[in-house]
Enzyme design. Sequence first.
Site, PDB file in Angstrom:
ATOM      1  N   SER A 116      59.334  39.645  74.367  1.00 21.30           N
ATOM      2  CA  SER A 116      58.094  39.757  74.295  1.00 21.30           C
ATOM      3  C   SER A 116      57.693  40.842  75.425  1.00 21.30           C
ATOM      4  O   SER A 116      58.441  41.674  75.377  1.00 21.30           O
ATOM      5  CB  SER A 116      57.335  38.427  74.525  1.00 21.30           C
ATOM      6  OG  SER A 116      56.055  38.658  74.155  1.00 21.30           O
ATOM      7  N   ASP A 213      55.865  38.213  62.776  1.00 21.38           N
ATOM      8  CA  ASP A 213      55.265  38.651  63.903  1.00 21.38           C
ATOM      9  C   ASP A 213      53.856  39.361  63.879  1.00 21.38           C
ATOM     10  O   ASP A 213      54.051  40.580  63.269  1.00 21.38           O
ATOM     11  CB  ASP A 213      56.508  39.480  64.913  1.00 21.38           C
ATOM     12  CG  ASP A 213      55.842  39.739  66.239  1.00 21.38           C
ATOM     13  OD1 ASP A 213      54.642  39.369  66.582  1.00 21.38           O
ATOM     14  OD2 ASP A 213      56.738  39.976  67.178  1.00 21.38           O
ATOM     15  N   HIS A 243      56.072  35.708  66.441  1.00 20.27           N
ATOM     16  CA  HIS A 243      56.115  36.086  67.828  1.00 20.27           C
ATOM     17  C   HIS A 243      56.834  34.821  68.631  1.00 20.27           C
ATOM     18  O   HIS A 243      57.315  35.160  69.558  1.00 20.27           O
ATOM     19  CB  HIS A 243      54.893  36.712  68.374  1.00 20.27           C
ATOM     20  CG  HIS A 243      55.155  37.530  69.596  1.00 20.27           C
ATOM     21  ND1 HIS A 243      55.753  38.764  69.516  1.00 20.27           N
ATOM     22  CD2 HIS A 243      55.057  37.137  70.963  1.00 20.27           C
ATOM     23  CE1 HIS A 243      55.809  39.233  70.853  1.00 20.27           C
ATOM     24  NE2 HIS A 243      55.407  38.216  71.760  1.00 20.27           N
TER      25      HIS A 243
END
Length: 307
Positions: A116, A213, A243
């Site tokens: 991330s 995502d 995500h």
Amino acid sequence: MKDESSFFTIDHIIELENGQSIRVWETPPKSDTHKKNSTIVIAAGFARRMDHFAGLAEYLSSNGFRVIRYDSLHHVGLSSGQIDEFSMSIGKHSLLIVVGWLRAKGIQNLGIIAASLSARIAYEVINDIDASFLITAVGVVNLQDTLEKALKYDYLRLPIDELPDDLDFEGHNLGSKVFVTDCLKNEWDTLGSTFKAVQGLNIPFIAFTANGDSWVNQSDVEKMIDNIDTTQCKLYSLIGSSHDLGENLVVLRNFYESVTRAAVALDKGSLDLDIEIVEPGFEDLTSTTVKERRLRNKIENELLELA
């Protein structure tokens, strides 16, 4: 580093000259595995502590890797500072301190796994730390776009004096003025700045996107990889994931398996994930998670007593 394979997690403290400290956890390779060439450094995503990656560390150590995790300064976790003072540059500084600490201990072959927001930090430093390979998962490449999607508003376009004091990001109060000022001053925000950071990358690199995502555009990741003049990069997709890589056990297991396969492959100089790995049992994963939670609680109580 001392081989303490019988102990589940080794707690280290990096003391800094300004009185701050970075907490580091080491998971040695399992004693019954073939030891790999590389030591893995895991950089967790925003609002994720190092114990959130207990399962991944267990997978990697079961496949012969020494695994290093850390909590960034001014972040959630056990290191110094408050999250309302976090910035991308502080995250970069924290990663570089950990890498330097490992180098000082004679550990040369480092594989970096970053998720991330920390992936954007890894992209920024990867050409400067002489790593052996890089793996990213749902890695942010266009920070401004990701923040707009996550926060439902493009705060990076506002004048600094019009920003709210804090932004609620992943359930934590992010100090908006500190974070945004750093993003703009040090050019963390654009897709182009990520292209510039990884230009000339010459180590093996595997990126994982997630087909569900909504925060990171796969097309942006593809553009970034196309911008790297090398044949040592490969893009894979984590099917069925958003995500949030820990949204359910199926997604989480797929993440652990895929990243571990990538690490084993890259350690051998391959980009092919069609390889066998050792998968730890559910009981081992549960036991490690519980033990690390107890260790974290013990350390937090000790820190409170010292405060």
